[in-house]
Design an enzyme around this catalytic site. Structure first.
Site, PDB file in Angstrom:
ATOM      1  N   ARG A  61      82.357-119.367   4.862  1.00  0.00           N
ATOM      2  CA  ARG A  61      81.414-119.420   5.987  1.00  0.00           C
ATOM      3  C   ARG A  61      81.817-118.489   7.123  1.00  0.00           C
ATOM      4  O   ARG A  61      80.967-118.094   7.927  1.00  0.00           O
ATOM      5  CB  ARG A  61      81.246-120.869   6.454  1.00  0.00           C
ATOM      6  CG  ARG A  61      80.497-121.720   5.417  1.00  0.00           C
ATOM      7  CD  ARG A  61      80.365-123.161   5.835  1.00  0.00           C
ATOM      8  NE  ARG A  61      81.637-123.798   6.086  1.00  0.00           N
ATOM      9  CZ  ARG A  61      82.301-124.536   5.206  1.00  0.00           C
ATOM     10  NH1 ARG A  61      81.826-124.721   4.000  1.00  0.00           N
ATOM     11  NH2 ARG A  61      83.448-125.105   5.533  1.00  0.00           N
ATOM     12  N   GLU A  98      95.902-130.995   2.910  1.00  0.00           N
ATOM     13  CA  GLU A  98      96.031-132.439   2.739  1.00  0.00           C
ATOM     14  C   GLU A  98      96.356-132.817   1.298  1.00  0.00           C
ATOM     15  O   GLU A  98      97.048-133.792   1.041  1.00  0.00           O
ATOM     16  CB  GLU A  98      94.716-133.162   3.132  1.00  0.00           C
ATOM     17  CG  GLU A  98      94.240-132.909   4.536  1.00  0.00           C
ATOM     18  CD  GLU A  98      93.313-131.708   4.660  1.00  0.00           C
ATOM     19  OE1 GLU A  98      92.381-131.777   5.460  1.00  0.00           O
ATOM     20  OE2 GLU A  98      93.537-130.674   3.984  1.00  0.00           O
TER      21      GLU A  98
END
Length: 176
Positions: A61, A98
């Site tokens: 993006r 994560e």
């Protein structure tokens, strides 16, 4: 900056990609001509006098506004991509996420020491991908580096901006 039109058009998707995450969907800003113009105008005002010669868009993006702003500033666009997406020789930087380790790559001839570089992505949360991209860019020894995001998430205990303290100036259009 927190332009009210941008805030009104930003979609939030609860529990995506996993329970407890409120995903900020920047695509609702891209599909609106009014929002796209507001974002481009605000970014242009931030960087029009900085001498930017290259804008690094972070996959994927980040490519959108990096390209639009580069056209307006008369700068080039450099892609920071996931492994295996760039066809020529690359340099790479790995970083923790994560759920494990990821890597970001750039072509080895993307930037030189005469460049003034703006790194751009849509979202600043933990800062991991952007920090890895910053480290890649610094390998080229450019004259100056700036960093910009459309959205900075701070409402979920995230402090991505903190990883850049003392390293680079960070600007955002929206802080959530």
């Amino acid at each position: 900056m927190n332009n009210p039109v941008l805030l009104e058009n930003l979609r939030c998707i609860p529990d995506f990609p996993q329970k407890g995450i409120n995903f900020r969907d920047v695509t609702t800003l891209y599909k609106s001509a009014e929002c796209l113009k507001i974002m481009l105008d605000e970014m242009y005002e931030l960087y029009k006098d900085k001498g930017i010669t290259k804008i690094v868009g972070i996959e994927s993006r980040g490519f959108i506004m990096a390209s639009a702003l580069a056209a307006r500033l008369g700068a080039g666009v450099v892609l920071a991509r996931k492994p295996g997406k760039l066809p020529a020789t690359v340099i790479k930087e790995s970083y923790s996420k994560e759920y494990g380790v990821d890597t970001i790559e750039m072509h080895i001839d993307s930037i030189d020491e005469n460049d003034v570089v703006l790194i751009h992505d849509d979202l600043l949360a933990t800062g991991g991908t952007a920090l890895a991209t910053y480290k890649l860019v610094k390998n080229f020894n450019p004259k100056k580096v700036y960093m910009n995001f459309i959205i900075e998430i701070t409402d979920e205990g995230l402090h991505g901006r903190d990883v850049f303290k003392g390293l680079v100036d960070v600007t955002t259009l929206l802080t959530i």
